[in-house]
Scaffold this motif. Structure first.
Motif, PDB file in Angstrom:
ATOM      1  N   UNK A 118       0.775  -1.232   0.000  1.00 23.38           N
ATOM      2  CA  UNK A 118       0.000   0.000   0.000  1.00 23.38           C
ATOM      3  C   UNK A 118       0.802   1.275   0.000  1.00 23.38           C
ATOM      4  N   UNK A 119       2.125   1.202  -0.028  1.00 21.10           N
ATOM      5  CA  UNK A 119       3.026   2.361  -0.005  1.00 21.10           C
ATOM      6  C   UNK A 119       2.729   3.210   1.237  1.00 21.10           C
ATOM      7  N   UNK A 120       2.934   2.654   2.432  1.00 19.18           N
ATOM      8  CA  UNK A 120       2.553   3.378   3.653  1.00 19.18           C
ATOM      9  C   UNK A 120       3.270   4.708   3.835  1.00 19.18           C
ATOM     10  N   UNK A 121       4.475   4.859   3.288  1.00 20.25           N
ATOM     11  CA  UNK A 121       5.158   6.148   3.422  1.00 20.25           C
ATOM     12  C   UNK A 121       4.366   7.261   2.756  1.00 20.25           C
ATOM     13  N   UNK A 122       3.779   6.992   1.604  1.00 15.57           N
ATOM     14  CA  UNK A 122       2.935   7.990   0.941  1.00 15.57           C
ATOM     15  C   UNK A 122       1.597   8.155   1.654  1.00 15.57           C
ATOM     16  N   UNK A 167       6.771  -2.169  11.005  1.00 13.88           N
ATOM     17  CA  UNK A 167       5.635  -1.678  10.229  1.00 13.88           C
ATOM     18  C   UNK A 167       5.067  -0.367  10.779  1.00 13.88           C
ATOM     19  N   UNK A 168       4.827  -0.241  12.083  1.00 12.70           N
ATOM     20  CA  UNK A 168       4.356   1.054  12.584  1.00 12.70           C
ATOM     21  C   UNK A 168       5.388   2.166  12.408  1.00 12.70           C
ATOM     22  N   UNK A 169       6.667   1.812  12.447  1.00 11.94           N
ATOM     23  CA  UNK A 169       7.715   2.815  12.333  1.00 11.94           C
ATOM     24  C   UNK A 169       7.671   3.561  11.007  1.00 11.94           C
ATOM     25  N   UNK A 170       7.236   2.892   9.939  1.00 11.04           N
ATOM     26  CA  UNK A 170       7.121   3.555   8.637  1.00 11.04           C
ATOM     27  C   UNK A 170       6.113   4.693   8.730  1.00 11.04           C
ATOM     28  N   UNK A 171       4.964   4.415   9.345  1.00 12.23           N
ATOM     29  CA  UNK A 171       3.913   5.425   9.463  1.00 12.23           C
ATOM     30  C   UNK A 171       4.319   6.551  10.398  1.00 12.23           C
ATOM     31  N   UNK A 172       5.040   6.205  11.452  1.00 17.86           N
ATOM     32  CA  UNK A 172       5.521   7.240  12.378  1.00 17.86           C
ATOM     33  C   UNK A 172       6.476   8.185  11.674  1.00 17.86           C
ATOM     34  N   UNK A 173       7.420   7.640  10.907  1.00 20.27           N
ATOM     35  CA  UNK A 173       8.431   8.462  10.253  1.00 20.27           C
ATOM     36  C   UNK A 173       7.845   9.316   9.144  1.00 20.27           C
ATOM     37  N   UNK A 174       6.912   8.747   8.365  1.00 18.95           N
ATOM     38  CA  UNK A 174       6.397   9.451   7.191  1.00 18.95           C
ATOM     39  C   UNK A 174       5.269  10.420   7.521  1.00 18.95           C
ATOM     40  N   UNK A 177      -3.465   9.553  12.893  1.00 18.19           N
ATOM     41  CA  UNK A 177      -3.465   8.172  12.401  1.00 18.19           C
ATOM     42  C   UNK A 177      -2.733   7.251  13.365  1.00 18.19           C
ATOM     43  N   UNK A 178      -3.090   5.974  13.325  1.00 13.50           N
ATOM     44  CA  UNK A 178      -2.462   4.987  14.194  1.00 13.50           C
ATOM     45  C   UNK A 178      -2.280   3.684  13.435  1.00 13.50           C
ATOM     46  N   UNK A 179      -1.174   3.012  13.734  1.00 12.77           N
ATOM     47  CA  UNK A 179      -0.907   1.685  13.176  1.00 12.77           C
ATOM     48  C   UNK A 179      -0.625   0.734  14.336  1.00 12.77           C
ATOM     49  N   UNK A 180      -1.431  -0.306  14.428  1.00  9.60           N
ATOM     50  CA  UNK A 180      -1.231  -1.333  15.444  1.00  9.60           C
ATOM     51  C   UNK A 180      -0.865  -2.621  14.724  1.00  9.60           C
TER      52      UNK A 180
END
Length: 583
Positions: A478-482, A536-543, A573-576
């Protein structure tokens, strides 16, 4: 033309094909243009800038910047799936067109209306027209048949050749995208054309409404209704009737009138309330027989591409089968057949209401009451068996336990997007959604839809909590960074719950389905593990500054879900990521 030639200038009026194009989108109901920009879009960008200066931004759709084309498509699909209104995606020539390939598949197979627009390399190179080639990439990106890249998936494609009829082309494209069965359409526009002057008076959008819903012929209504009313054990199979939210209560009325059980096969929507006593559960890639389907004497297929897998769980040869669908022949599927005695094309909601009235007139009330009693007993048995699985295995989190905890944590109005792949059946059986429109799937087979679609869904319904249930593979596709950068920029927070089994379980399951005793099975050597394991959550935190957490033990799960939902409802947003058994 010599080197000292002066390039032609844009129109004095400032009313260009680009501006007319954007106005036509807004007139057609497009609220958002999900865009990934390139050298073919100067006219579009200039039209937006002029609108801001002149205070007429409301006449154009809002431009949503998307760092990746696949996410742009997914977001447009999410918005359209929630609202039923096609949105627009803007990409860069043939490269951007190819980058939306997987999500274009989902739009086509999931029957979701969307208008794709791509520029085309300028067709002049000596400065003959305003917008002529001035960058090296415009020679490299000039291909023989740009529209042919998408033609196997679109309902319509065309090239904008003049600003004189650009609104007519846009209105027609949206009309086709929005008419049943809905689907993607594609327009291209060379830069010279998009920069040129256009007339201000053009086609009227009121003359391009979607095609009106089709009904069943009276003799077809009688034939199907008589079969249902006289059946010993009728069954309805559906996959996507629930795209029309009003069709769901209509199907409840029909099934209650006939005493028919309902099977949802590969559902991407809430097609029938899961808690209703006539609901007989879900079929996915079930590799075993379904006695409820095999014992049925009348089977009504209402909107389904794969009502069953013929080699595994088809109806018995004596069953009377009827197919009613907006797309009953599946002419875009080279190999497809259901052994039915009748195929009828109709709007599903309209057809169900017709059949419900006629079955109520024909059916014997006492006979129907007995059917409903038997069906309810079967419903209770099926769901009681699943409820027994909703417990952790010690401290190991099972997928069933995870979904049950999500079910307890959310409310009926929460919008859930499901892309859990090998856990699709688990989500269906244990989430047990009842409200029409409260569960969405992509409807196709290309991964990476859910987390981008969550952006579009949140923009469509900002008052609702949006939750995506995805596999770890789907999340990375899903290209989580974008995605999470966009979610922060456009204030579209959602919760993503990742079934983290550290690999691609689907290819492993497919291999076992064909070679259950093969070398790969004996050695557990499938090449599908994600090692080393990603944060996986770290990608969303950083981006995107998202909240993130990884849960490994069962006693941490409920608190993790509660905290994540609280974060999302506060606007972030949150990623668990939940490490589950399964690989």
């Amino acid at each position: 033309m010599g080197s000292d030639a002066t390039s032609p200038q844009t129109a004095d009026t400032g009313y260009t094909t680009s501006r007319a194009f954007l106005e036509a989108l807004a007139e057609g109901g497009v609220r958002y243009v999900f865009g990934n920009l390139g050298s073919d879009h100067p006219g579009i960008l200039e039209a937006y800038a002029q609108a801001r200066v002149e205070g007429r931004e409301h006449t154009l759709p809002e431009l949503v910047i998307c760092p990746h084309e696949s996410v742009a498509m997914a977001a447009a699909l999410g918005y359209a799936q929630v609202t039923g209104v096609a949105q627009a995606v803007l990409v860069h020539v043939e490269c951007g067109t190819q980058n939306i390939g997987g999500m274009l598949h989902n739009a086509a197979k999931g029957r979701v209306g969307v208008l794709l627009y791509a520029g085309a390399s300028p067709y002049t190179q000596e400065g003959e027209l305003f917008g002529s080639r001035n960058e090296f990439i415009q020679w490299i990106q000039d291909v023989h048949d740009q529209r042919g890249i998408v033609r196997g998936y679109t309902k319509y494609d065309n090239e904008i050749r003049t600003g004189a009829n650009v609104k007519q082309l846009v209105h027609r494209a949206l009309q086709i995208a929005s008419s049943s069965p809905q689907g993607p359409v594609y327009l291209v526009g060379p830069r010279e054309v998009m920069e040129a002057e256009a007339p201000t008076r053009q086609a009227d959008v009121a003359h391009f409404s979607p095609v009106a819903p089709a009904a069943l012929a009276p003799d077809v209504v009688d034939r199907v209704a008589e079969a249902l009313a006289g059946a010993r054990q009728p069954v309805v199979v559906t996959s996507y009737l629930g795209r029309d939210h009003e069709a769901v209560p209509a199907l409840v009325e029909l099934c209650e009138a006939a005493g028919a059980g309902v099977l949802e096969s590969v559902p991407a929507h809430v097609n029938f309330p899961a808690d209703h006593p006539l609901h007989w559960g879900f079929q996915w890639n079930d590799q075993n027989h379904n006695p409820l389907l095999e014992e049925a004497d009348v089977v009504l297929v209402l909107g389904s591409d794969v009502p069953w897998i013929p080699t595994k769980n088809r109806p018995n040869a004596r069953a009377r089968v009827f197919v009613v669908d907006e797309d009953p022949l599946k002419d875009q599927m080279p190999l497809w057949h259901v052994p039915a005695e009748l195929f009828a094309r109709a709007d599903l909601g309209t057809a169900v209401r017709q059949l419900s009235r006629r079955v109520a007139e024909l059916a014997d009330a006492e006979v129907v009451a007995r059917r409903r009693e038997r069906a309810a007993a079967e419903h209770d048995r099926l769901y009681a068996a699943r409820a027994g699985r909703e417990a952790p295995d010690g401290e190991t989190i099972t997928p069933e336990y995870l979904v049950a905890c999500v079910r307890e944590a959310i409310d009926d109005d929460t919008l859930v997007l499901t892309e859990a792949i090998t856990n699709y059946p688990t989500v269906s059986w244990h989430l047990r959604r009842n409200a029409p429109g409260s569960l969405l799937g992509s409807g196709g087979g290309s991964l990476g839809w859910a987390i981008g679609a969550a952006i579009g869904a949140k923009l469509a319904a900002p008052e609702r909590t949006v939750v995506s249930l995805v596999g770890d593979g789907s999340y990375l596709f899903g290209v989580p960074s974008s995605v999470f950068w966009m979610a922060r920029r456009y204030d579209a927070p959602s919760l993503t719950v990742v079934f983290d089994n550290n690999g691609w379980n689907a290819p492993k399951a497919s291999a076992l389905g064909v070679h259950p005793d093969g070398t790969a099975a004996r050695r557990n050597d499938f090449g599908v593990h994600f090692t080393p394991q990603a944060d996986l959550p770290g990608i969303a935190e950083a981006a995107g500054g998202a909240w993130g957490r990884t849960v490994k033990a069962a006693d941490e799960l409920k608190d993790g879900l509660a905290e994540a939902l609280a974060v999302v409802r506060s606007g972030r947003s949150a990623v668990l990521a939940v490490q589950v058994a399964g690989m």
